[in-house]
Design an enzyme around this catalytic site. Structure first.
Site, mmCIF file in Angstrom:
data_model
loop_
_atom_site.group_PDB
_atom_site.id
_atom_site.type_symbol
_atom_site.label_atom_id
_atom_site.label_comp_id
_atom_site.label_asym_id
_atom_site.label_seq_id
_atom_site.Cartn_x
_atom_site.Cartn_y
_atom_site.Cartn_z
ATOM 1 N N GLY A 81 0.582 -1.121 -0.064
ATOM 2 C CA GLY A 81 -0.103 0.091 0.096
ATOM 3 C C GLY A 81 0.733 1.493 0.078
ATOM 4 O O GLY A 81 0.181 2.369 0.037
ATOM 5 N N TRP A 83 2.489 2.856 -2.583
ATOM 6 C CA TRP A 83 2.091 4.056 -3.468
ATOM 7 C C TRP A 83 0.520 4.455 -3.199
ATOM 8 O O TRP A 83 0.285 5.677 -3.474
ATOM 9 C CB TRP A 83 1.773 3.205 -5.042
ATOM 10 C CG TRP A 83 3.083 2.843 -5.571
ATOM 11 C CD1 TRP A 83 4.404 2.631 -4.768
ATOM 12 C CD2 TRP A 83 3.466 2.807 -7.178
ATOM 13 N NE1 TRP A 83 5.391 2.480 -5.846
ATOM 14 C CE2 TRP A 83 5.047 2.521 -7.164
ATOM 15 C CE3 TRP A 83 2.984 2.754 -8.015
ATOM 16 C CZ2 TRP A 83 5.610 2.430 -8.337
ATOM 17 C CZ3 TRP A 83 3.333 2.790 -9.319
ATOM 18 C CH2 TRP A 83 4.728 2.347 -9.305
ATOM 19 N N ASP A 109 -5.017 -5.420 -5.896
ATOM 20 C CA ASP A 109 -3.964 -6.539 -5.754
ATOM 21 C C ASP A 109 -4.574 -7.916 -5.595
ATOM 22 O O ASP A 109 -5.737 -8.226 -5.104
ATOM 23 C CB ASP A 109 -3.252 -5.979 -4.413
ATOM 24 C CG ASP A 109 -1.726 -6.631 -4.807
ATOM 25 O OD1 ASP A 109 -0.718 -5.781 -5.112
ATOM 26 O OD2 ASP A 109 -1.634 -7.745 -4.694
ATOM 27 N N ASP A 125 -7.326 -10.392 -9.230
ATOM 28 C CA ASP A 125 -6.256 -10.815 -10.194
ATOM 29 C C ASP A 125 -6.491 -10.135 -11.511
ATOM 30 O O ASP A 125 -7.581 -10.222 -11.977
ATOM 31 C CB ASP A 125 -6.180 -12.307 -10.320
ATOM 32 C CG ASP A 125 -5.129 -12.746 -11.529
ATOM 33 O OD1 ASP A 125 -4.482 -11.821 -11.891
ATOM 34 O OD2 ASP A 125 -4.968 -13.928 -11.725
ATOM 35 N N ASP A 149 2.737 -0.976 -10.584
ATOM 36 C CA ASP A 149 3.641 -1.453 -9.857
ATOM 37 C C ASP A 149 3.854 -2.904 -9.757
ATOM 38 O O ASP A 149 4.360 -3.754 -9.227
ATOM 39 C CB ASP A 149 3.966 -0.902 -8.317
ATOM 40 C CG ASP A 149 5.171 -1.181 -7.941
ATOM 41 O OD1 ASP A 149 6.276 -1.358 -8.799
ATOM 42 O OD2 ASP A 149 5.779 -1.155 -6.706
ATOM 43 N N LYS A 189 5.900 -0.302 -14.084
ATOM 44 C CA LYS A 189 7.068 -1.017 -13.977
ATOM 45 C C LYS A 189 7.437 -1.662 -14.993
ATOM 46 O O LYS A 189 6.365 -2.565 -15.121
ATOM 47 C CB LYS A 189 7.245 -1.651 -12.408
ATOM 48 C CG LYS A 189 8.496 -2.458 -12.060
ATOM 49 C CD LYS A 189 8.866 -2.819 -10.883
ATOM 50 C CE LYS A 189 7.520 -3.777 -10.392
ATOM 51 N NZ LYS A 189 8.042 -3.996 -8.533
HETATM 52 C C1 LIG Z 1 6.320 -4.512 -5.906
HETATM 53 S S1 LIG Z 1 4.661 -5.072 -5.177
HETATM 54 C C2 LIG Z 1 3.843 -3.381 -5.150
HETATM 55 C C3 LIG Z 1 4.234 -2.666 -4.185
HETATM 56 C C4 LIG Z 1 3.234 -1.443 -3.951
HETATM 57 N N1 LIG Z 1 3.335 -0.376 -5.186
HETATM 58 C C5 LIG Z 1 3.516 -0.865 -2.755
HETATM 59 O O1 LIG Z 1 3.841 0.632 -2.739
HETATM 60 O O2 LIG Z 1 3.058 -1.148 -1.598
HETATM 61 C C6 LIG Z 1 3.856 -5.841 -6.523
HETATM 62 C C7 LIG Z 1 2.306 -6.245 -6.480
HETATM 63 O O3 LIG Z 1 1.764 -6.888 -7.712
HETATM 64 C C8 LIG Z 1 0.734 -7.675 -7.337
HETATM 65 N N2 LIG Z 1 0.585 -8.626 -8.438
HETATM 66 C C9 LIG Z 1 1.208 -9.134 -9.250
HETATM 67 N N3 LIG Z 1 0.611 -9.822 -10.095
HETATM 68 C C10 LIG Z 1 -0.787 -9.265 -10.003
HETATM 69 C C11 LIG Z 1 -2.023 -9.558 -10.659
HETATM 70 N N4 LIG Z 1 -2.028 -10.421 -11.731
HETATM 71 N N5 LIG Z 1 -3.172 -8.854 -10.092
HETATM 72 C C12 LIG Z 1 -2.881 -7.784 -9.302
HETATM 73 N N6 LIG Z 1 -1.848 -7.710 -8.668
HETATM 74 C C13 LIG Z 1 -0.808 -8.455 -8.838
HETATM 75 C C14 LIG Z 1 1.535 -8.714 -6.315
HETATM 76 O O4 LIG Z 1 0.604 -9.271 -5.273
HETATM 77 C C15 LIG Z 1 2.429 -7.481 -5.274
HETATM 78 O O5 LIG Z 1 1.538 -6.892 -4.140
#
Ligand SMILES: C[S@@+](CC[C@H](N)C(=O)[O-])C[C@H]1O[C@@H](n2cnc3c(N)ncnc32)[C@H](O)[C@@H]1O
Length: 243
Positions: A81, A83, A109, A125, A149, A189
């Site tokens: 969380g 961002w 997420d 998802d 991200d 990203k």
């Molecule tokens: C690097 S983290 C994000 C960090 C976030 N920006 C923060 O500031 O806390 C990447 C996130 O992408 C999510 N993610 C990956 N594949 C996903 C998908 N298909 N649908 C939704 N979220 C996804 C992961 O669960 C993970 O929490």
């Protein structure tokens, strides 16, 4: 755990050393040591952010200024969380700056996210079939900023990880083309690795300015970088490949 002055010059640069412990793998010990010595991790804890990732969007926004009071923001892959926390503050989602417009923040997420005041968060998802429609329904209109991200759990294979992140990024971009207000911003990203060229070309057709940036908060040893596409040209140009 011990601390050690690593500068050798009498300066106060204390490095935390973590001793290996029974039952803990070396990789976990090294991860813990890196976390404890990372100034962004320390700062995030002190400043109340949920993770060091918060500083990546802070630094990107300091450079490009896309999170303005009143903006409607969609944050894809928002857990835990950081961002969202930054966006809530910058777009004035809590309406605390009385003389400024009040924005909104919608986060999604795969994982559950602890509630964040000022943000609406859903577990989803984003690669599932009806994800776009669901997010559009929650959004209830256009967005000024779509930021992603999203990153799949690392497979350990560089090429696979790269392709996975590009797929997530392309899904986010397709969604952005669908919901962005003209003039809007897309931030995502990506991992350096080659397959992002098609995406770059598509973004260049649909936005007036596309920049590739590695903010200081992004670890130097990571191949991640961020694409910031500003000035969405509007839906009539979506997928335009005839120029
Ligand atoms: C690097 S983290 C994000 C960090 C976030 N920006 C923060 O500031 O806390 C990447 C996130 O992408 C999510 N993610 C990956 N594949 C996903 C998908 N298909 N649908 C939704 N979220 C996804 C992961 O669960 C993970 O929490």
């Amino acid at each position: 755990m011990t601390t050690k002055n690593t500068s050798g010059r009498g300066q106060r640069e204390l490095r935390v050393r973590v001793k290996t412990a029974k039952g803990r793998k070396l990789s976990s010990t090294l991860w813990l040591e890196r976390q404890l010595n990372d100034p962004y991790v320390v700062r995030a804890k002190k400043e109340g952010f949920r993770g060091r990732a918060a500083y990546k969007i802070l630094e990107l926004d300091d450079k490009f200024g896309f999170l303005k009071p009143g903006c409607r923001v969609v944050d894809l892959g928002c857990a835990p969380g950081g961002w969202c926390q930054v966006a809530v503050e910058r777009v004035n989602a809590l309406g605390q700056k009385k003389n400024k417009a009040q924005g909104t923040v919608l986060g999604v997420d795969l994982q559950e996210v602890e509630p964040i005041a000022g943000a609406e968060i859903h577990q989803l998802d984003f690669l599932s079939d009806d994800a776009d429609e669901k997010v559009k329904g929650w959004l209830g209109g256009r967005a000024d900023v779509v930021m992603s991200d999203m990153a799949a759990a690392a497979s350990g294979h560089k090429g696979t990880d790269h392709l996975r992140i590009i797929a997530l990024c392309e899904a986010a971009a397709a969604f952005a083309f669908d919901v962005l207000e003209e003039g809007g911003t897309f931030v995502a990203k990506v991992l350096a690795g080659g397959a992002e060229n098609e995406l770059q070309a598509l973004l260049k057709k649909n936005f007036t300015k596309v920049a590739n940036v590695k903010p200081p908060a992004s670890r130097a040893d990571s191949s991640e970088k961020f694409v910031v596409a500003m000035g969405f040209r509007g839906r009539s140009r979506e997928g335009a490949d005839d120029e």
